[in-house]
Design an enzyme around this catalytic site. Structure first.
Site, short mmCIF file in Angstrom:
data_model
loop_
_atom_site.label_atom_id
_atom_site.label_comp_id
_atom_site.label_asym_id
_atom_site.label_seq_id
_atom_site.Cartn_x
_atom_site.Cartn_y
_atom_site.Cartn_z
N HIS A 183 60.91 61.94 68.22
CA HIS A 183 62.00 61.44 68.97
C HIS A 183 61.56 60.54 70.14
CE1 HIS A 183 65.44 63.69 67.43
NE2 HIS A 183 64.58 64.43 67.03
N ASP A 391 60.72 54.74 76.11
CA ASP A 391 61.68 55.72 75.69
C ASP A 391 61.83 55.61 74.33
OD1 ASP A 391 63.67 57.49 75.90
OD2 ASP A 391 64.62 56.31 77.58
P1 ADQ Z 1 66.27 62.25 76.06
O1 ADQ Z 1 64.94 61.80 76.86
O2 ADQ Z 1 66.72 63.24 76.58
O3 ADQ Z 1 65.98 62.29 74.65
P2 ADQ Z 1 68.40 60.23 75.71
O4 ADQ Z 1 68.10 59.60 74.50
O5 ADQ Z 1 68.94 59.34 76.86
O6 ADQ Z 1 67.28 60.78 76.37
O7 ADQ Z 1 69.66 61.35 75.51
C1 ADQ Z 1 70.01 61.91 76.72
C2 ADQ Z 1 71.39 62.71 76.34
O8 ADQ Z 1 71.86 63.58 77.43
C3 ADQ Z 1 72.42 61.63 76.22
O9 ADQ Z 1 73.33 62.04 75.07
C4 ADQ Z 1 73.05 61.62 77.66
O10 ADQ Z 1 74.37 61.43 77.62
C5 ADQ Z 1 72.88 63.19 78.01
N1 ADQ Z 1 72.56 63.11 79.60
C6 ADQ Z 1 71.60 62.29 80.07
N2 ADQ Z 1 71.71 62.36 81.46
C7 ADQ Z 1 72.70 63.26 81.66
C8 ADQ Z 1 73.15 63.65 82.98
N3 ADQ Z 1 72.61 63.46 84.11
N4 ADQ Z 1 74.22 64.75 82.76
C9 ADQ Z 1 74.54 64.96 81.65
N5 ADQ Z 1 74.21 64.60 80.31
C10 ADQ Z 1 73.37 63.42 80.46
C11 ADQ Z 1 64.77 62.18 73.64
C12 ADQ Z 1 63.93 60.89 73.58
C13 ADQ Z 1 64.74 59.66 73.51
C14 ADQ Z 1 65.79 59.84 72.20
C15 ADQ Z 1 66.36 61.33 72.25
C16 ADQ Z 1 67.04 61.34 70.80
O11 ADQ Z 1 63.54 60.97 75.00
O12 ADQ Z 1 64.11 58.76 74.00
O13 ADQ Z 1 66.73 58.90 72.26
O14 ADQ Z 1 65.29 62.30 72.24
O15 ADQ Z 1 65.99 60.98 69.69
#
Ligand code: ADQ
Length: 486
Positions: A183, A391
């Site tokens: 991921h 990311d």
């Molecule tokens: P993450 O680094 O966790 O995931 P991301 O892809 O942005 O990052 O997903 C985060 C999820 O958590 C989103 O659904 C978002 O809505 C939710 N979220 C984020 N901040 C939040 C907050 N403050 N309060 C509540 N909910 C929140 C990892 C990798 C990413 C990759 C994903 C999936 O780092 O690059 O996209 O896995 O593969």
């Protein structure tokens, strides 16, 4: 790597474009067994769980098995799983010992792999006891999963916490097809070289038949590292021979259930949270950031860019509010505590400099917010600021696009170092290290004509609706289903 190999790395993207939208049929070949560090509790499946769990909900069809950590820390790491069934899915979990967890999760996974794989070699904290615990937990996962397996199961392991698990399964005699999806980004071999067990980790991945990545550059880095550390020859189709099997690297970018998310955002407009937000903003435009509080997300740089916007484009003073929701995460890791203090300071600096007695430009909160409320805030935001320094994908960018009202959409400002930038090219693409460039992009977004906003949004929405979570699961499992058992 030769030119031919580099060209063929693009083939998987072609596969995705042509992938069938019909429901995936691999079940006839056996169950799908998903393995991830955290397993969503059955009643939160697809609802409040994080990005990974939401995206995988489509793979967890009735009859499948989801295996991983229970979220509980016990005296010792358990070697047999507890099973719970819900909606036809079996959830199998083990507890991890308190000391093992600290070293495996906080130590090696989040203190060494996470910074290095986000190109932050300076933050890498390597220790042999941490790595030993990582190996031990991966081994315990394999030992606890083995008795639950049927010969025709397809095993799909997720993410950097479990890079050596497939090799442990092989050493226990497991012959099933195994896939691994990374991921987070993969680094070029020159950076991977910094990590003492680089070759062992690569051998862990090479115990799988299919290894999937978010971006073409990740596929390329993985294959380049396999050449260097395992001494393999990469074939024209992006595969290589390792021990008794062929390993194929594929590009399978992750997505969201965009239609469902759009409906949540539309409904969220009617909630109390949305009304409170409206009242607090008045006529001012909302600039929004939503992230885990993590140094890879570029939050200090983003705060600086907002400061530059107010300084260089004073017409936005009192006309705009920036809300940063940054849910605390990994608070036991030192670099995360430092980041929090840094953000507190910068937020104070900006508000001290630009606030008026009846206007505070930057709102910053560090607790998690409900998914419905976030969806409503995305829809209300004129600008979505997604500016990570690095990311894997970044699902917030896709959620922001999905949540917009197509008749009056906001503008996505997106870092070119997020995996999403490969696909979402109609966003305003920025280099997050350049505060002035980001400030100019926010200014452009705030002043963009309705016509241009609609054009850009239509193109982005078409992509987000195409590369969905369902397509991600179908495409990856489609590759895995083609593997003949050894
Ligand atoms: P993450 O680094 O966790 O995931 P991301 O892809 O942005 O990052 O997903 C985060 C999820 O958590 C989103 O659904 C978002 O809505 C939710 N979220 C984020 N901040 C939040 C907050 N403050 N309060 C509540 N909910 C929140 C990892 C990798 C990413 C990759 C994903 C999936 O780092 O690059 O996209 O896995 O593969």
């Amino acid at each position: 790597m030769n030119q031919l190999a580099m060209n063929t790395i693009r083939t998987p993207r072609h596969d995705i474009r042509n992938a069938s939208s019909a429901p995936f049929k691999a079940k006839s070949a056996g169950r799908t067994v998903i393995v991830s560090n955290r397993v969503p509790s059955p009643n939160e499946k697809g609802a409040t769980a994080g990005g990974l769990a939401v995206a995988l909900a489509d793979a967890a069809t009735p009859g499948s098995l989801w295996f991983g950590w229970s979220g509980k820390r016990s005296q010792e790491t358990s070697t047999s799983a507890e099973l719970v069934e819900a909606d036809g899915v079996t959830y199998a979990t083990i507890d991890i010992g308190e000391r093992d967890h600290i070293r495996y999760y906080n130590g090696f996974a989040n203190g060494a792999l996470w910074p290095l794989f986000h190109f932050r070699a300076g933050l890498l904290m390597f220790s042999r006891p941490d790595y030993d615990a990582y190996r031990k937990v991966n081994k315990a996962f394999a030992a606890a999963l083995k008795p639950l397996l049927n010969p025709d199961d397809l095993i799909w392991i997720h993410d950097y916490q479990l890079m050596t698990m497939a090799a442990e399964l092989r050493s226990l005699g497991v012959k099933n097809p195994i896939g691994f999806f990374m991921h987070i980004p993969f680094v070029p071999n020159e950076l991977l070289d910094v990590l003492p067990p680089a070759a062992e980790l690569l051998a862990g991945l090479a115990a799988c038949e299919v290894v999937g990545f978010q971006r073409e550059s990740d596929v390329k880095s993985f294959l380049g590292s396999a050449e260097k550390f395992l001494g393999v020859d990469v074939a024209a189709d992006g595969s290589f021979a390792w021990q008794e099997r062929r390993v194929r690297a594929v590009l399978t970018p992750i997505g969201i259930d965009a239609q469902k998310f759009a409906k949540i955002a539309e409904r969220a407009e009617l909630t109390g949270d949305a009304k409170r937000m409206d009242e607090s903003l008045g006529d001012r435009a909302l600039v929004l950031g939503v992230d885990r509080l993590d140094y890879s997300k570029g939050l200090p740089q983003r705060f600086d860019a907002f400061g530059r916007l107010l300084y260089c484009f004073p017409q936005h003073l009192r006309q705009v509010n920036f809300l940063q929701i940054a849910a605390r995460s990994r608070q036991e890791v030192g670099s995360y505590q430092t980041l929090r203090r840094e953000l507190d300071r910068r937020a104070g600096d900006i508000n001290g400099e630009f606030s008026d007695f009846d206007w505070v430009p930057l709102r910053y909160m560090t607790h998690a917010v409900k998914r419905t409320a976030i969806a409503g805030f995305y829809r209300r935001a004129r600008v979505g600021l997604v500016t990570p320094l690095r990311d894997g994908m970044n699902l917030v960018a896709k959620e922001y696009v999905a949540a917009q009202d197509s008749e009056d959409p906001g503008v996505l400002v997106l870092s070119r170092f997020a995996g999403a930038a490969d696909e979402l090219t109609e966003a305003l693409i920025v280099n997050p290290f350049d505060a002035d460039e980001v400030a100019e992009a926010i200014h452009l977004a705030l002043t963009m004509s309705l016509e241009e906003r609609k054009q850009r949004h239509a193109a982005l929405a078409a992509k987000v609706n195409y590369t969905t979570a369902q397509r991600f699961c179908e495409t990856f499992l489609g590759h895995l289903a083609k593997v003949r058992p050894n």
